[in-house]
Write a protein that holds these residues in place. Structure first.
Motif, mmCIF file in Angstrom:
data_model
loop_
_atom_site.group_PDB
_atom_site.id
_atom_site.type_symbol
_atom_site.label_atom_id
_atom_site.label_comp_id
_atom_site.label_asym_id
_atom_site.label_seq_id
_atom_site.Cartn_x
_atom_site.Cartn_y
_atom_site.Cartn_z
ATOM 1 N N ARG A 80 0.931 -1.207 -0.010
ATOM 2 C CA ARG A 80 0.107 0.122 -0.151
ATOM 3 C C ARG A 80 0.921 1.325 0.002
ATOM 4 O O ARG A 80 2.058 1.229 0.173
ATOM 5 N N LYS A 81 0.280 2.482 -0.508
ATOM 6 C CA LYS A 81 1.159 3.541 -0.465
ATOM 7 C C LYS A 81 1.494 4.240 1.115
ATOM 8 O O LYS A 81 0.360 4.054 1.920
ATOM 9 N N ASP A 82 2.381 4.832 1.309
ATOM 10 C CA ASP A 82 2.580 5.615 2.381
ATOM 11 C C ASP A 82 2.378 4.769 3.556
ATOM 12 O O ASP A 82 1.644 5.005 4.512
ATOM 13 N N TRP A 83 3.748 3.763 3.932
ATOM 14 C CA TRP A 83 3.319 2.797 4.926
ATOM 15 C C TRP A 83 4.646 3.111 5.946
ATOM 16 O O TRP A 83 4.386 2.477 6.972
ATOM 17 N N THR A 84 5.439 4.025 5.737
ATOM 18 C CA THR A 84 6.738 4.142 6.696
ATOM 19 C C THR A 84 6.051 5.019 7.558
ATOM 20 O O THR A 84 5.039 5.664 7.685
ATOM 21 N N ALA A 85 7.093 5.108 8.887
ATOM 22 C CA ALA A 85 6.884 5.894 9.878
ATOM 23 C C ALA A 85 7.556 7.206 9.619
ATOM 24 O O ALA A 85 7.584 8.253 10.629
ATOM 25 N N GLY A 86 7.844 7.665 8.255
ATOM 26 C CA GLY A 86 8.426 8.956 8.260
ATOM 27 C C GLY A 86 9.394 8.787 7.029
ATOM 28 O O GLY A 86 10.185 9.921 6.592
ATOM 29 N N CYS A 87 9.874 7.532 6.734
ATOM 30 C CA CYS A 87 11.137 7.588 5.619
ATOM 31 C C CYS A 87 10.463 7.678 4.420
ATOM 32 O O CYS A 87 9.244 7.697 4.099
ATOM 33 N N ILE A 88 11.453 7.468 3.313
ATOM 34 C CA ILE A 88 11.261 7.341 1.864
ATOM 35 C C ILE A 88 11.558 6.054 1.669
ATOM 36 O O ILE A 88 12.640 5.683 1.628
ATOM 37 N N ALA A 89 10.660 5.270 0.992
ATOM 38 C CA ALA A 89 10.790 3.731 0.553
ATOM 39 C C ALA A 89 10.795 3.650 -0.944
ATOM 40 O O ALA A 89 9.876 4.445 -1.507
ATOM 41 N N VAL A 90 11.644 2.692 -1.142
ATOM 42 C CA VAL A 90 11.444 2.552 -2.859
ATOM 43 C C VAL A 90 11.614 0.778 -2.793
ATOM 44 O O VAL A 90 11.727 0.241 -1.745
ATOM 45 N N GLU A 91 11.633 0.350 -4.144
ATOM 46 C CA GLU A 91 11.811 -1.157 -4.149
ATOM 47 C C GLU A 91 13.375 -1.580 -3.818
ATOM 48 O O GLU A 91 14.228 -0.754 -3.986
ATOM 49 N N ASP A 92 13.458 -2.771 -3.358
ATOM 50 C CA ASP A 92 14.782 -3.159 -2.826
ATOM 51 C C ASP A 92 15.832 -3.092 -3.938
ATOM 52 O O ASP A 92 17.006 -2.655 -3.839
#
Length: 160
Positions: A128-140
């Protein structure tokens, strides 16, 4: 026979998450939260762009620990974590002096540990979109490229 063909056609598991990069130096990172895009630049030339996920409260700048927001402002890449729970991660220098002061004025802790990271074992849960605690996430696979392309001190501009 069918099983042997299927196994032979399956991709081999990746053995090394560390890749090399020999292109132009990344001189700046620009994150556009509203567009959910991150750009790695050399001067004014975009070298690579990525779709991103943000904190679970994506609107507004991070103000304090636990608010689920991704910071906004100008920061710097300040560390690398090869043993990240999120595959690999690159540290962002949040909080700066102004972030600390703003949080202190309302009696809160500004938080910290903001990273650009992969999904790691959270990949399926993080669909789902926007799931982090404040970080910026990308694919592995993307954090592997980013990790190789960056150095400490590279500025990161995070726009609303």
């Amino acid at each position: 026979m069918g099983l042997a063909v299927l196994v032979a056609c399956s991709p081999a598991p990746k053995q090394n998450k560390f890749v090399s990069y020999s292109g132009p130096a990344v001189t700046q990172i620009v994150v556009n939260k509203g567009a959910r895009r991150m750009h790695l630049l050399h001067g004014t030339t975009v070298l690579k762009s990525y779709d991103i996920d943000l904190g679970n409260e994506p609107v507004g700048a991070k103000r304090y620990s636990g608010d689920g927001r991704t910071p906004e402002g100008i920061y710097f890449i300040d560390r690398f974590n090869p043993r990240s729970a999120y595959h690999l991660s690159v540290g962002v220098s949040y909080p700066d002096v102004n972030d600390k002061l703003r949080a202190q004025l309302v009696g809160m802790d500004p938080g910290g540990d903001i990273f650009i990271h992969g999904k790691g074992p959270y990949g399926k849960a993080a669909n789902r979109k926007d799931w982090t605690a404040g970080c910026i996430a990308v694919e592995d696979e993307e954090i592997e490229e980013i990790y190789a392309m960056l150095t400490t001190g590279v500025p990161i501009v995070i726009n609303p």
